[in-house]
Write an enzyme that holds these catalytic residues in place. Structure first.
Site, PDB file in Angstrom:
ATOM      1  N   GLY A 126      41.320  10.366  71.999  1.00  0.00           N
ATOM      2  CA  GLY A 126      41.828  10.343  70.639  1.00  0.00           C
ATOM      3  C   GLY A 126      41.038   9.506  69.784  1.00  0.00           C
ATOM      4  O   GLY A 126      41.759   8.495  69.131  1.00  0.00           O
ATOM      5  N   HIS A 127      39.913   9.705  69.662  1.00  0.00           N
ATOM      6  CA  HIS A 127      39.138   8.864  68.865  1.00  0.00           C
ATOM      7  C   HIS A 127      39.188   8.753  67.276  1.00  0.00           C
ATOM      8  O   HIS A 127      38.573   7.953  66.833  1.00  0.00           O
ATOM      9  CB  HIS A 127      37.577   8.848  69.326  1.00  0.00           C
ATOM     10  N   HIS A 128      39.798   9.762  66.817  1.00  0.00           N
ATOM     11  CA  HIS A 128      40.063   9.487  65.399  1.00  0.00           C
ATOM     12  C   HIS A 128      41.305   8.923  65.113  1.00  0.00           C
ATOM     13  O   HIS A 128      41.906   8.497  63.814  1.00  0.00           O
ATOM     14  CB  HIS A 128      40.316  11.061  64.956  1.00  0.00           C
ATOM     15  N   ALA A 129      42.330   8.429  66.073  1.00  0.00           N
ATOM     16  CA  ALA A 129      43.312   7.468  65.804  1.00  0.00           C
ATOM     17  C   ALA A 129      42.870   6.164  65.774  1.00  0.00           C
ATOM     18  O   ALA A 129      42.424   5.705  66.439  1.00  0.00           O
ATOM     19  CB  ALA A 129      44.390   8.079  66.885  1.00  0.00           C
ATOM     20  N   ALA A 168      32.092  11.318  63.845  1.00  0.00           N
ATOM     21  CA  ALA A 168      32.465   9.706  64.205  1.00  0.00           C
ATOM     22  C   ALA A 168      34.036   9.499  64.663  1.00  0.00           C
ATOM     23  O   ALA A 168      34.696   9.874  64.102  1.00  0.00           O
ATOM     24  CB  ALA A 168      32.130   9.050  62.856  1.00  0.00           C
TER      25      ALA A 168
END
Lengths: 356, 355
Positions: A126-129, A168
């Site tokens: 969950g790297h966009h949270a 990113a």
């Protein structure tokens, strides 16, 4: 050598519905696992444990996310709704997201306790949270929740996260933006050309965290060898100076040339190379302690092979990785742009890192 | 009460070129605004001041060193911050002039030269600590705030941002600070740039509760904005006790704006600004700065400036014709707004007594 693979059948419930790029079937590990189990070369090299995780607790989630944001997610979990237009949330989805976070924590525990040498979570990343935002198919940041957990339980002072997903990981970056205890190195397609529109090289961290965010942004049509160049020119010197106590890899085969959702042109072998690079780094810097999060795919054909490439790369073991299709031959050469981008990152980060 | 107007002809050089919504000719309306009769009648209370560009160290007090290096290189070679914010060589000095204009506004108030300042400038509220975009390179508002807090004995500043887009840059810079209260009116970020500014985003660390995001559904009207002002802004501001209020104006919430989908009228802007003006008298001796933000309908821009400035000058009533008939008030949308306000109260109650 022993490796662990953390997986839960309920991961498949992480399904954004028809027409959405991320479907539950992409969290089906069956084929990938049998490919790895039946690979003779890997079998000689390592034993494999399969581990079923339990969900992270509310308290663990709240160590990263604000109670207001979690309150919002819990309402979505009950009633459904959406975080952003690209991230509709169906009833019960937050429970699955907590299961991903629990899986990451389980993986970290197994590696820190030396129950296994390397551990993989076959699930979401969950790297966009961020602390109080979600989106980009992410509800909570399982990676950050896990890092906070290992820092608390094992007293780690330096954790290296390398995020090689093509977008990113701005959620992870924002959570640790002023924290020198977590070095976030993020390689991705130029945010001028792709979601989330942030992750530029001049974004280096803030306050005490300055220099501890390294955004390596590369142009569309980036190839395996370009990424390897960035690893050698930027990541190796910085990681050697930082001396992490644990390496966390976050990524999947999303940059594979057959996928339409971005413009990177990686191969399965390139994926192998990234993972084997960090495997070596972990041996020389942190007693081999490495966790890999992600590993699913946005394409059913690629999924098992991609995971095989990931696992065999981390084991630094050559296996056959047949490409399902041929690489197109008419790709524009972006070699000089790549070199320029890499030089730019080095120039910026020389302020913070001596070996660059 | 004297009011200073800060303006410089060079503001017109802030121009992103043909087909871009932000053009330099928006500043050509200055004369028209001040010849509007009720404003002209107050001309003895108004004086014009020219700004100087902000100094490098004033910008460095807010933005990251590597980000400043980057915009300096853009200023030399041209390029883009984001797809919506192309930078041609020479744009940075204009931006510095906007920042200098705001600093001057702050100084006029801090040194008690006057209590009211209008900056016919920019309001670069989409620029954060190390990012730009949304037509903004640096955050001129944050630069002013840092300057004031550093050079004067000012401890609590309140920003009311009613540009239709969330001021996520300003919020980013002060997200962990309890000294700067950001009250932000904007269109629901699920439906509009920058995709941030949800009600549950309230600040972090010491700054929890000091960011208040009022996210309005498309179609929200004057009545909805004024209700939120009464129900949310008044109690929180009264508790916070600001020493100066800074308004980041923005005419893009007007019903004729091409970039957003809100339904404010000129009269709504006038009423909102009148309410803020009287709040400033109640809380901080009338100390109030208005910085003009966005607004992308060339017909609306001068009329909106008249409406906002009239409100600030406490003119009793205005009589400006809308370019076209405003859309009808929607009870359905208003219900959504009331729900949003209730939700926001629940979220902020732990941080603001009496909400």
């Amino acid at each position: 050598m022993r490796i662990g693979i953390v997986y839960h059948e309920d991961f498949k419930k992480y399904d954004f519905g028809p027409g959405h790029p991320l479907r539950g079937i992409y969290m089906n590990g069956d084929l990938a696992f049998s490919l790895i189990r039946n690979n003779r070369i890997l079998k000689n090299k390592t034993g494999i444990d399969f581990i079923k995780p339990s969900p992270a607790s509310d308290q663990e989630v709240l160590s990263i996310h604000t109670k207001e944001y979690v309150g919002f997610l819990k309402r979505l979990n009950r009633e459904g709704g959406s975080i952003t237009p690209d991230t509709p949330v169906t009833v019960g989805m937050y429970d699955v997201a907590r299961l991903f976070a629990g899986a990451d924590i389980e993986a970290a525990t197994l590696v820190m306790d030396k129950t296994v040498n390397k551990c993989f979570v076959f699930g979401m990343m969950g790297h966009h949270a961020g602390a109080d935002f979600g989106g980009g198919f992410c509800l909570i940041n399982d990676i950050a929740i896990m890092i906070e957990y290992v820092r608390r339980e094992y007293g780690l002072k330096r954790v290296l996260v390398f995020d090689y997903a093509v977008n990113a990981g701005h959620g992870t970056i924002s959570i640790f933006y002023d924290d020198p205890g977590v070095l976030c190195i993020d390689i991705h397609q130029d945010p001028l050309t792709i979601y989330p529109g942030t992750g530029f090289p001049e974004q280096v961290g803030r306050g005490n965290g300055q220099g501890y965010t390294v955004n390596i942004s590369l142009p569309p049509y980036t190839l395996d060898r370009h990424i390897l160049l960035a690893l050698n020119e930027i990541v190796a010197p910085i990681a050697n100076e930082y001396k992490p106590e644990l390496i966390v890899l976050a990524g999947l085969n999303g940059g594979h040339f057959t996928l339409q959702i971005n413009q990177f042109m990686q191969t399965l072998h390139g994926l192998w190379e990234i993972n084997s690079f960090f495997s070596e780094l972990s041996e020389s810097l942190c007693d081999g302690k490495l966790i890999h999060i992600g590993g699913f795919s946005l394409d059913s054909k690629l999924l098992p092979l991609g995971f095989l490439a990931t696992v065999s790369g981390v084991l630094d073991t050559q296996v056959e990785l047949p490409e399902p299709f041929d690489m197109p031959s008419n790709i524009p050469d972006v070699g000089s742009e790549v070199k320029e981008s890499i030089e730019n990152v080095k120039k910026i980060h020389r302020r913070y890192w001596r070996y660059l | 009460m004297k009011t200073a107007i800060i303006y410089d002809e060079n503001f017109r050089k802030y121009d992103f070129g043909p087909n871009h919504p932000f053009r330099g000719d928006r500043y050509k309306h200055v004369t028209q605004v001040f010849s509007y009769e009720p404003i002209a009648e107050k001309s003895s209370d108004i004086f014009f001041v020219k700004p100087k560009p902000a100094a490098d160290e004033q910008i460095r007090a807010v933005h990251g060193a590597d980000y400043i290096d980057f915009i300096e290189s853009l200023n030399e070679n041209g390029g883009a911050l984001t797809l919506d914010t192309p930078i041609k060589p020479g744009l940075y000095p204009v931006v510095k002039l906007f920042a200098g204009a705001n600093i001057l506004a702050g100084r006029l108030i801090a040194e008690d030269i006057c209590k009211r300042v209008v900056v016919l400038g920019l309001g670069g509220h989409h620029a954060g600590y190390d990012f730009g975009g949304g037509f903004c390179m640096v955050n001129d508002i944050a630069i002013m705030i840092e300057y004031l807090m550093h050079n004067y004995d000012i401890k609590r500043i309140m920003v009311i941002d009613y540009d239709a887009h969330c001021g996520e840059g300003t919020q980013d810079i002060f997200y962990r600070s309890a000294d700067v209260l950001c009250l932000d009116f904007h269109q629901d970020p699920k439906t509009l740039f920058p995709g941030k500014g949800f009600t549950y985003q309230i600040g972090l660390g010491n700054g929890k509760g000091y960011t208040v995001n009022m996210a309005f559904p498309p179609g929200s009207s004057d009545k909805d904005y004024l209700l939120a002002f009464d129900e949310i802004c008044l109690p929180i501001a009264t508790k916070f006790q600001p020493e100066v209020i800074i308004c980041n104006g923005g005419l893009d919430a007007h019903f004729l704006d091409p970039l957003s989908h809100l339904n404010l009228t000129l009269n709504g802007y006038f009423k909102l600004m009148s309410a803020i003006s009287s709040l400033s008298r109640k809380l901080c001796d009338g100390k109030l700065i208005l910085i003009n933000g966005g607004g992308y309908n060339p017909k609306v821009v001068p009329l909106g400036w008249i409406a906002m400035i009239s409100g600030m000058l406490e003119i009793e009533d205005i009589d400006i014709q809308e370019p076209t008939e405003p859309p009808e008030y929607s009870e359905v949308i208003s219900k959504e707004v009331r729900e949003m306000i209730q939700e926001l109260k629940m979220i902020h109650k732990p941080y603001w007594e009496g909400l």
